[in-house]
Design a protein around this motif. Sequence first.
Motif, PDB file in Angstrom:
ATOM      1  N   GLN A  17       0.961  -1.383   0.151  1.00  0.00           N
ATOM      2  CA  GLN A  17       0.106   0.153  -0.208  1.00  0.00           C
ATOM      3  C   GLN A  17       0.927   1.443  -0.096  1.00  0.00           C
ATOM      4  N   GLN A  18       0.568   2.235  -0.901  1.00  0.00           N
ATOM      5  CA  GLN A  18       1.278   3.438  -1.069  1.00  0.00           C
ATOM      6  C   GLN A  18       0.675   4.463  -0.001  1.00  0.00           C
ATOM      7  N   ILE A  19       1.662   5.235   0.615  1.00  0.00           N
ATOM      8  CA  ILE A  19       1.341   6.216   1.328  1.00  0.00           C
ATOM      9  C   ILE A  19       1.507   7.608   0.591  1.00  0.00           C
ATOM     10  N   PRO A  20       0.527   8.423   0.386  1.00  0.00           N
ATOM     11  CA  PRO A  20       0.613   9.343  -0.652  1.00  0.00           C
ATOM     12  C   PRO A  20       1.666  10.448  -0.117  1.00  0.00           C
ATOM     13  N   ALA A  21       2.388  10.946  -0.899  1.00  0.00           N
ATOM     14  CA  ALA A  21       3.538  11.779  -0.732  1.00  0.00           C
ATOM     15  C   ALA A  21       3.175  13.351  -0.119  1.00  0.00           C
ATOM     16  N   ALA A  22       3.879  13.774   0.568  1.00  0.00           N
ATOM     17  CA  ALA A  22       3.858  15.136   1.329  1.00  0.00           C
ATOM     18  C   ALA A  22       5.060  15.971   1.098  1.00  0.00           C
ATOM     19  N   ASP A  23       4.887  17.218   1.091  1.00  0.00           N
ATOM     20  CA  ASP A  23       5.943  18.026   0.617  1.00  0.00           C
ATOM     21  C   ASP A  23       6.033  18.815   1.893  1.00  0.00           C
ATOM     22  N   TYR A  24       7.562  18.967   2.351  1.00  0.00           N
ATOM     23  CA  TYR A  24       7.842  19.652   3.570  1.00  0.00           C
ATOM     24  C   TYR A  24       8.779  20.873   2.930  1.00  0.00           C
ATOM     25  N   THR A  25       8.464  22.228   3.086  1.00  0.00           N
ATOM     26  CA  THR A  25       9.375  23.288   2.634  1.00  0.00           C
ATOM     27  C   THR A  25      10.349  23.629   3.772  1.00  0.00           C
ATOM     28  N   VAL A  26      11.474  23.747   3.224  1.00  0.00           N
ATOM     29  CA  VAL A  26      12.499  24.225   4.105  1.00  0.00           C
ATOM     30  C   VAL A  26      13.107  25.659   3.762  1.00  0.00           C
ATOM     31  N   ARG A  27      13.012  26.465   4.673  1.00  0.00           N
ATOM     32  CA  ARG A  27      13.814  27.794   4.373  1.00  0.00           C
ATOM     33  C   ARG A  27      14.885  28.169   5.284  1.00  0.00           C
ATOM     34  N   ARG A  28      15.818  29.044   4.865  1.00  0.00           N
ATOM     35  CA  ARG A  28      16.910  29.250   5.788  1.00  0.00           C
ATOM     36  C   ARG A  28      16.441  29.482   7.404  1.00  0.00           C
ATOM     37  N   LEU A  29      15.379  30.360   7.603  1.00  0.00           N
ATOM     38  CA  LEU A  29      14.891  30.483   8.912  1.00  0.00           C
ATOM     39  C   LEU A  29      14.777  29.227   9.630  1.00  0.00           C
ATOM     40  N   ASP A  30      14.100  28.146   9.023  1.00  0.00           N
ATOM     41  CA  ASP A  30      13.809  26.874   9.662  1.00  0.00           C
ATOM     42  C   ASP A  30      15.271  26.257  10.045  1.00  0.00           C
ATOM     43  N   LEU A  31      16.477  26.468   9.335  1.00  0.00           N
ATOM     44  CA  LEU A  31      17.635  25.747   9.624  1.00  0.00           C
ATOM     45  C   LEU A  31      18.193  26.826  10.976  1.00  0.00           C
ATOM     46  N   VAL A  32      18.152  27.823  10.758  1.00  0.00           N
ATOM     47  CA  VAL A  32      18.381  28.847  11.889  1.00  0.00           C
ATOM     48  C   VAL A  32      17.859  28.239  13.406  1.00  0.00           C
ATOM     49  N   MET A  33      16.530  28.162  13.353  1.00  0.00           N
ATOM     50  CA  MET A  33      15.492  27.581  14.309  1.00  0.00           C
ATOM     51  C   MET A  33      16.048  26.186  14.771  1.00  0.00           C
ATOM     52  N   TYR A  34      16.389  25.371  13.763  1.00  0.00           N
ATOM     53  CA  TYR A  34      16.791  23.973  14.147  1.00  0.00           C
ATOM     54  C   TYR A  34      18.127  24.001  14.648  1.00  0.00           C
ATOM     55  N   ALA A  35      19.045  24.731  14.138  1.00  0.00           N
ATOM     56  CA  ALA A  35      20.265  24.992  14.857  1.00  0.00           C
ATOM     57  C   ALA A  35      20.187  25.286  16.547  1.00  0.00           C
ATOM     58  N   GLY A  36      19.399  26.256  16.674  1.00  0.00           N
ATOM     59  CA  GLY A  36      19.099  26.725  18.235  1.00  0.00           C
ATOM     60  C   GLY A  36      18.556  25.462  18.903  1.00  0.00           C
ATOM     61  N   ALA A  37      17.530  24.809  18.251  1.00  0.00           N
ATOM     62  CA  ALA A  37      17.236  23.697  19.014  1.00  0.00           C
ATOM     63  C   ALA A  37      18.003  22.385  19.324  1.00  0.00           C
TER      64      ALA A  37
END
Length: 142
Positions: free
Chosen positions: A14-34
């Motif tokens: 059974q296939q699970i339908p694809a999902a898109d996740y947008t990544v912006r530079r701000l996301d990377l800065v927040m991830y770096a902090g976490a």
Amino acid sequence: MTATVKYDEVEVGQQIPAADYTVRRLDLVMYAGASGDFNQIHWNERFAKAVGLPDVIAHGMFTMAQGGRFVTDWAGDPGAVVDYGVRFSSMVVVPDDDQGAVITVSGVIEEKLDDKRVVVALTARSGDARVLSKARAVVRLA
């Protein structure tokens, strides 16, 4: 939140339908902090290019987390994943624009196990590149 997926409602293949996740530079800065991972390749374009990268790249663990997010969103239960592993096969290059990058994740039920668990094989791509390989999650369903 998605409705909880039940073990009896899924089949191998059974296939699970694809999902898109947008990544912006701000996301990377927040991830770096976490995460505490402040390596400059994840936020400083000049530094990333100086070390031979095409641009700023997403953290590998950030990329892996999008696969985990995909599975928990599908299962409808953030505690459903009992095992998860990947290999990093390519970079997610994140340009400095409003669109950022997109990680597209899809899955297929690879195996049904005992105790209402299934193995989900994941595919994660960014642009033309497969960014995770051998990505598998064991998920306990309702």
